[in-house]
Design a protein around this motif. Sequence first.
Motif, PDB file in Angstrom:
ATOM      1  N   ALA A 221       0.819  -1.492   0.092  1.00 24.03           N
ATOM      2  CA  ALA A 221       0.000   0.015  -0.071  1.00 24.03           C
ATOM      3  C   ALA A 221       0.947   1.369   0.180  1.00 24.03           C
ATOM      4  O   ALA A 221       1.940   1.230   0.591  1.00 24.03           O
ATOM      5  CB  ALA A 221      -1.033  -0.076   1.236  1.00 24.03           C
ATOM      6  N   LEU A 222       0.617   2.211  -0.669  1.00 25.12           N
ATOM      7  CA  LEU A 222       1.046   3.347  -0.914  1.00 25.12           C
ATOM      8  C   LEU A 222      -0.050   4.662  -0.713  1.00 25.12           C
ATOM      9  O   LEU A 222      -0.810   4.796  -1.559  1.00 25.12           O
ATOM     10  CB  LEU A 222       2.027   3.672  -2.283  1.00 25.12           C
ATOM     11  CG  LEU A 222       2.577   5.101  -2.331  1.00 25.12           C
ATOM     12  CD1 LEU A 222       3.632   5.147  -1.415  1.00 25.12           C
ATOM     13  CD2 LEU A 222       2.778   5.129  -3.801  1.00 25.12           C
ATOM     14  N   PRO A 223       0.245   5.690   0.205  1.00 27.64           N
ATOM     15  CA  PRO A 223      -0.868   6.663   0.095  1.00 27.64           C
ATOM     16  C   PRO A 223      -0.719   7.597  -0.925  1.00 27.64           C
ATOM     17  O   PRO A 223       0.586   7.974  -1.383  1.00 27.64           O
ATOM     18  CB  PRO A 223      -0.538   7.547   1.460  1.00 27.64           C
ATOM     19  CG  PRO A 223       0.299   6.516   2.404  1.00 27.64           C
ATOM     20  CD  PRO A 223       0.929   5.573   1.348  1.00 27.64           C
ATOM     21  N   THR A 224      -1.728   7.993  -1.610  1.00 29.56           N
ATOM     22  CA  THR A 224      -1.827   9.007  -2.850  1.00 29.56           C
ATOM     23  C   THR A 224      -2.741  10.150  -2.552  1.00 29.56           C
ATOM     24  O   THR A 224      -3.445   9.973  -1.544  1.00 29.56           O
ATOM     25  CB  THR A 224      -1.884   8.292  -4.093  1.00 29.56           C
ATOM     26  OG1 THR A 224      -3.211   7.480  -3.928  1.00 29.56           O
ATOM     27  CG2 THR A 224      -1.056   7.079  -4.622  1.00 29.56           C
ATOM     28  N   HIS A 225      -2.389  11.317  -3.352  1.00 36.93           N
ATOM     29  CA  HIS A 225      -3.135  12.384  -2.791  1.00 36.93           C
ATOM     30  C   HIS A 225      -3.654  13.218  -4.044  1.00 36.93           C
ATOM     31  O   HIS A 225      -3.160  13.279  -5.251  1.00 36.93           O
ATOM     32  CB  HIS A 225      -1.810  13.471  -2.354  1.00 36.93           C
ATOM     33  CG  HIS A 225      -1.072  12.714  -1.396  1.00 36.93           C
ATOM     34  ND1 HIS A 225      -1.419  12.460  -0.001  1.00 36.93           N
ATOM     35  CD2 HIS A 225       0.373  12.117  -1.317  1.00 36.93           C
ATOM     36  CE1 HIS A 225      -0.666  11.784   0.644  1.00 36.93           C
ATOM     37  NE2 HIS A 225       0.640  11.554  -0.277  1.00 36.93           N
ATOM     38  N   LEU A 226      -4.688  14.028  -3.890  1.00 41.44           N
ATOM     39  CA  LEU A 226      -5.112  14.923  -4.862  1.00 41.44           C
ATOM     40  C   LEU A 226      -4.869  16.328  -4.103  1.00 41.44           C
ATOM     41  O   LEU A 226      -5.795  16.655  -3.044  1.00 41.44           O
ATOM     42  CB  LEU A 226      -6.702  14.760  -5.214  1.00 41.44           C
ATOM     43  CG  LEU A 226      -7.160  15.716  -5.765  1.00 41.44           C
ATOM     44  CD1 LEU A 226      -6.752  15.972  -7.129  1.00 41.44           C
ATOM     45  CD2 LEU A 226      -8.772  15.630  -5.978  1.00 41.44           C
ATOM     46  N   ARG A 227      -4.123  17.272  -4.651  1.00 45.21           N
ATOM     47  CA  ARG A 227      -4.098  18.642  -3.992  1.00 45.21           C
ATOM     48  C   ARG A 227      -5.139  19.673  -4.804  1.00 45.21           C
ATOM     49  O   ARG A 227      -5.098  19.498  -5.980  1.00 45.21           O
ATOM     50  CB  ARG A 227      -2.798  19.072  -4.108  1.00 45.21           C
ATOM     51  CG  ARG A 227      -1.360  18.388  -3.497  1.00 45.21           C
ATOM     52  CD  ARG A 227      -0.137  18.985  -3.729  1.00 45.21           C
ATOM     53  NE  ARG A 227      -0.214  20.186  -2.950  1.00 45.21           N
ATOM     54  CZ  ARG A 227       1.031  20.936  -2.844  1.00 45.21           C
ATOM     55  NH1 ARG A 227       1.973  20.618  -3.672  1.00 45.21           N
ATOM     56  NH2 ARG A 227       1.041  22.029  -2.132  1.00 45.21           N
ATOM     57  N   ILE A 228      -5.924  20.429  -4.004  1.00 43.43           N
ATOM     58  CA  ILE A 228      -6.757  21.196  -4.645  1.00 43.43           C
ATOM     59  C   ILE A 228      -6.381  22.514  -4.402  1.00 43.43           C
ATOM     60  O   ILE A 228      -6.472  22.924  -3.203  1.00 43.43           O
ATOM     61  CB  ILE A 228      -8.299  20.842  -4.098  1.00 43.43           C
ATOM     62  CG1 ILE A 228      -8.606  19.155  -4.549  1.00 43.43           C
ATOM     63  CG2 ILE A 228      -9.257  21.908  -4.916  1.00 43.43           C
ATOM     64  CD1 ILE A 228      -9.714  18.746  -3.681  1.00 43.43           C
ATOM     65  N   LEU A 229      -5.948  23.329  -5.413  1.00 48.58           N
ATOM     66  CA  LEU A 229      -5.301  24.584  -5.043  1.00 48.58           C
ATOM     67  C   LEU A 229      -5.971  25.774  -5.602  1.00 48.58           C
ATOM     68  O   LEU A 229      -6.621  25.534  -6.917  1.00 48.58           O
ATOM     69  CB  LEU A 229      -3.818  24.672  -5.604  1.00 48.58           C
ATOM     70  CG  LEU A 229      -2.948  23.510  -4.955  1.00 48.58           C
ATOM     71  CD1 LEU A 229      -1.621  23.630  -5.554  1.00 48.58           C
ATOM     72  CD2 LEU A 229      -2.950  23.602  -3.283  1.00 48.58           C
TER      73      LEU A 229
END
Length: 294
Positions: A221-229
């Motif tokens: 498992a690897l955490p992944t991300h969505l950045r909303i800027l």
Amino acid sequence: MTVATTLDHLGLCTRDLGALTAAWERMGFALSPLAQQSGKRTPASATEPFGTANRCAFLEHGYIELLGLVDPSLFANGLDRFLARYTGAHICAFGIQDAEGNLERLRRGGLDIPGIAWLERPVEAGGPTARFARLPFPDAPEGRIQLVQHLTPELVWDRRWMGHRNAAIALETAILVAENPAEATARLSRLTGQPARPDPLAGFVLTLPGVAGGAGPFSPALPTHLRILPPAALPQVLPGLTPPALPFLAGMVLRTSDQGHAARAVLAGLPVVEAPDGIMVPPEHAGGAAVVFA
């Protein structure tokens, strides 16, 4: 589990699939064979061929879909509408493990989800057919924002198409620019079932925790991300970018297995830019979205 657990894939859309795939091969990606898509326009309709086809850059966690219009006489599945806004990234899919359970969760939360869209595509000419269950977020201004369950993951993540010369192994972060980040974050948090936290650049971050096996069947498992800027923050993340429209899926950060050394060698000769997270290929050389090799 009835929440999204992975950043499954991003999709770049184009009218010239040959030029887009050539740009990605130049960046050191081994792409899957051309596959024409098919599916159902509505949950109750029959499966039909679509006028779209793709090639993909599969990673140990997630993948990038390169999607083009190849037969304008067939159903474009919304691609023509996306391209009227800009050429680039219009698809953001979050991975789920239980399509039925997530449909129930979203309907309980008041979202008007018409049902599960059952999609399929051959993995290569004459080869087996990969199958997917998709829950689209209705009327998302960002593009095709969806939850996806892979019903045949072993056919999607094929080691033959994962030997990238740039050593990319994970779709770690997607970067979305929105005029009102709080509003966009609230909607996307509701869709994924994941809470948001503040981003240091006056935006927000959604983190997908990962699952055993990753977004593909090969990795832990690897955490992944969505950045909303907000638009004002974009130059601090992806230097030199100007949004062609808002909202805008501006780019992605790809984790590499060697701290970016192979990517720097492969990208020699391209007008790359140093970004905070690594070496960046600007959108004009990557199909309309910035690609950062971390």
